[in-house]
Design an enzyme around this catalytic site. Structure first.
Site, mmCIF file in Angstrom:
data_model
loop_
_atom_site.group_PDB
_atom_site.id
_atom_site.type_symbol
_atom_site.label_atom_id
_atom_site.label_comp_id
_atom_site.label_asym_id
_atom_site.label_seq_id
_atom_site.Cartn_x
_atom_site.Cartn_y
_atom_site.Cartn_z
ATOM 1 N N GLY A 158 -41.493 30.650 32.268
ATOM 2 C CA GLY A 158 -42.135 31.635 33.290
ATOM 3 C C GLY A 158 -42.436 31.375 34.637
ATOM 4 O O GLY A 158 -42.897 32.274 35.337
ATOM 5 N N VAL A 175 -47.907 42.590 41.563
ATOM 6 C CA VAL A 175 -49.016 42.635 42.452
ATOM 7 C C VAL A 175 -49.380 43.762 42.694
ATOM 8 O O VAL A 175 -50.686 44.275 42.422
ATOM 9 C CB VAL A 175 -48.758 42.240 43.855
ATOM 10 C CG1 VAL A 175 -49.603 42.166 44.674
ATOM 11 C CG2 VAL A 175 -48.203 40.593 43.577
ATOM 12 N N LYS A 226 -44.404 30.777 54.797
ATOM 13 C CA LYS A 226 -45.949 30.382 54.845
ATOM 14 C C LYS A 226 -46.224 29.544 55.788
ATOM 15 O O LYS A 226 -47.446 30.253 56.803
ATOM 16 C CB LYS A 226 -46.379 30.179 53.351
ATOM 17 C CG LYS A 226 -46.025 31.182 52.492
ATOM 18 C CD LYS A 226 -46.235 30.688 50.941
ATOM 19 C CE LYS A 226 -45.879 31.793 49.692
ATOM 20 N NZ LYS A 226 -45.878 31.142 48.518
ATOM 21 N N ALA A 231 -44.786 54.698 45.129
ATOM 22 C CA ALA A 231 -42.935 54.798 45.170
ATOM 23 C C ALA A 231 -42.513 53.552 44.119
ATOM 24 O O ALA A 231 -42.936 52.393 44.506
ATOM 25 C CB ALA A 231 -42.545 55.025 46.544
ATOM 26 N N GLY A 235 -51.221 33.275 48.273
ATOM 27 C CA GLY A 235 -51.968 34.479 47.275
ATOM 28 C C GLY A 235 -53.303 34.805 47.440
ATOM 29 O O GLY A 235 -53.787 35.283 48.612
ATOM 30 N N ASP A 288 -39.565 29.200 50.704
ATOM 31 C CA ASP A 288 -40.883 30.009 50.376
ATOM 32 C C ASP A 288 -41.925 29.397 51.188
ATOM 33 O O ASP A 288 -42.800 29.944 51.909
ATOM 34 C CB ASP A 288 -41.043 30.277 49.207
ATOM 35 C CG ASP A 288 -42.433 30.919 48.941
ATOM 36 O OD1 ASP A 288 -42.479 32.109 49.039
ATOM 37 O OD2 ASP A 288 -43.446 30.267 48.424
ATOM 38 N N VAL A 291 -49.727 34.582 52.514
ATOM 39 C CA VAL A 291 -49.957 33.267 52.638
ATOM 40 C C VAL A 291 -50.762 32.648 51.437
ATOM 41 O O VAL A 291 -52.137 33.125 51.558
ATOM 42 C CB VAL A 291 -50.082 32.521 53.767
ATOM 43 C CG1 VAL A 291 -50.151 31.032 53.759
ATOM 44 C CG2 VAL A 291 -49.355 33.158 54.739
ATOM 45 N N ALA A 302 -66.832 48.610 51.950
ATOM 46 C CA ALA A 302 -65.948 49.162 52.771
ATOM 47 C C ALA A 302 -66.525 50.191 53.290
ATOM 48 O O ALA A 302 -65.997 50.499 54.558
ATOM 49 C CB ALA A 302 -64.566 49.571 52.061
ATOM 50 N N GLY A 340 -49.760 35.366 41.526
ATOM 51 C CA GLY A 340 -50.037 36.021 40.268
ATOM 52 C C GLY A 340 -50.752 37.642 40.586
ATOM 53 O O GLY A 340 -51.025 37.654 41.691
HETATM 54 N N1 HSE Z 1 -42.998 31.771 44.519
HETATM 55 C C1 HSE Z 1 -44.211 31.476 45.097
HETATM 56 C C2 HSE Z 1 -44.767 30.411 44.374
HETATM 57 C C3 HSE Z 1 -45.352 32.729 44.657
HETATM 58 O O1 HSE Z 1 -44.185 29.681 43.634
HETATM 59 O O2 HSE Z 1 -45.879 30.095 45.017
HETATM 60 C C4 HSE Z 1 -45.379 33.649 45.527
HETATM 61 O O3 HSE Z 1 -45.734 33.233 47.080
#
Ligand code: HSE
Length: 440
Positions: free
Chosen positions: A187, A14, A205, A43, A134, A201, A132, A33, A306
């Site tokens: 992947g 990201v 969200k 960092a 993406g 996950d 939330v 903006a 992504g």
């Molecule tokens: N691991 C999450 C997903 C992506 O499969 O949607 C990032 O929130």
């Protein structure tokens, strides 16, 4: 006006997307903006890789605290993830008077109350559009676009990994374990996919969305969390025959039928009528349906993960903060949509109090009276049947699958009926129970 200066903590997928999109679209972003947005410092423990990405454009360090301590940096972008060091760094950045942008849903779902309170006390913004779904601007939609509405419910496919797996299970008729291995090879799924496949996950969200929608604190610990690991190909097939798709949904619903109100907050595999748009969201895509009392049903669809889709959300926050930088802190958009003194303590309901419809699959002895003994138990528990399907048995087979769809009922009542049905000698295997939502 001179560019606002940003420090990135972590430049993985990201972070590099954020750097690249900011550079590629700098003219339109500056135009929107009102001033330039420049990543001045990065960092990352892997300084070599970080330098390969940013070249001479930014100072690269291995210690995130150097970024936080730099008085030139106005906004800190946290892209490390997790609750550990990320929490300490976000709180330190806030204490140092920096605005923060984060994609860290786990951190906000679990520690959001503490973080937002610290930001409020310090007069800085913590922005989290990327946390939330993406690239889908669902936080903006809930917090601002739908601000006129009393939100009634939200239901979202908010985990791409599990949606990819479910799509493959349905498309190829394969079981969960086989598809997971394939998703890892391609992947799509992480080497350790636990948070995705166990629903954690998605629950992070859903927790964040529930707070914004209903003006309650983030309460991940009260969410019902159920993943897709136990889902069988047979149930996906039977659901299809009955006109339903199974999706892992994050659901947050306000219950106005209860005297003291209540919020349902739950993640679980859910049967949805095939004709709903959200039932047709396939592969790794995300989608969220929001029902507001004024607007009706709205649907938001896009990539939930992504590099550049998530960067799109991170940069939207950077632009927002750049615009709000000089505004009176008391008149900014509140972190959770409601002003801190307007938050409420409507309880999140226990699963036994949730109202939903059910899909049941019973492996039963194929003999006279079995169906009536089961329907009698449902009737005695005041549970109304919507549809029944029985698999035709093969010649000489002594058992069969019986699929029952119910109308809405209280989950506690269903569990009582289930234990009575399970005790029948003609019910030969553990009963499969899935939830069903019409989403209309
Ligand atoms: N691991 C999450 C997903 C992506 O499969 O949607 C990032 O929130």
């Amino acid at each position: 006006m001179k560019a606002i200066k940003v420090g990135l903590l972590g430049i993985g997928t990201v972070g590099s997307g954020t750097f690249n999109v900011l550079r590629r679209n700098q003219d339109v972003i500056r135009g929107r903006a009102g001033r330039g947005i420049e990543i001045a410092m990065v960092a990352d423990l892997n300084t070599e890789r970080a330098r390969e990405i940013v070249g001479d454009a930014a100072v690269v360090v291995s210690d995130a605290r150097e970024v936080i301590a730099n008085p030139e940096i106005d906004i800190v972008v946290e892209l490390i993830g997790g609750y550990g060091i990320a929490k300490a760094l976000v709180l330190e950045a806030i204490a140092a008077g920096k605005h923060v942008v984060t994609a860290n849903k786990a951190l906000l779902a679990v520690h959001g109350t503490e973080i937002f309170a610290a930001a409020h006390a310090k007069g800085v913004i913590v922005a989290f559009e990327a946390a939330v779904a993406g690239g889908i601007p669902i936080i903006k939609a809930l917090r601002e676009g739908l601000t006129a509405n009393r939100i009634e419910w939200i239901a979202g496919i908010i985990n791409g990994t599990t949606n990819f797996i479910l799509s493959e299970m349905r498309g190829k008729g394969l079981d969960f374990g086989v598809v997971l291995k394939e998703a890892q090879r391609l992947g799509y799924a992480e080497a350790d996919p636990t948070f995705d496949i166990e629903g954690v996950d998605a629950a992070h969200k859903a927790t964040i969305m529930s707070a914004i929608a209903f003006g309650i604190p983030v309460q991940f610990d009260k969410a019902h969390v159920e993943g897709i690991t136990k889902l069988q190909a047979a149930d996906i097939k039977y659901a299809e025959q009955l006109g339903y798709r199974i999706k892992l949904l994050g659901i947050a619903r306000r219950r106005s039928d209860l005297p003291n109100g209540g919020i349902e907050l739950r993640v679980h595999p859910t049967l949805i009528p095939t004709q709903r748009l959200i039932a047709n969201v396939e592969g790794a895509m995300n989608a969220v349906v929001v029902q507001g009392d004024a607007v009706g049903t709205t649907l938001y669809y896009g990539k939930g993960a992504g590099s550049e889709p998530t960067a799109s959300a991170v940069i939207a926050d950077l632009v927002d903060i750049t615009r709000l930088h000089t505004a009176d802190p008391d008149h900014r958009v509140p972190h959770l949509a409601f002003q801190p003194d307007a938050m409420n303590d409507t309880p999140i309901l226990a699963m036994d109090d949730v109202v939903t419809a059910f899909y049941l699959r019973l492996c039963v002895a194929d003999q006279a009276g079995v169906l009536s003994s089961i329907t009698t138990i449902l009737a005695e528990n005041d549970i109304s049947i919507d549809a029944v399907l029985q698999r035709e048995s093969a010649e000489g087979e002594k058992q069969t699958d019986l699929i029952i769809l119910t109308h809405d009922t209280v989950e506690g009542r269903m569990n009582k009926a289930l234990s009575q049905m399970q005790a029948l000698p003609t019910v030969l295997a553990p009963i499969v129970k899935l939830r069903k939502e019409e989403l209309a």
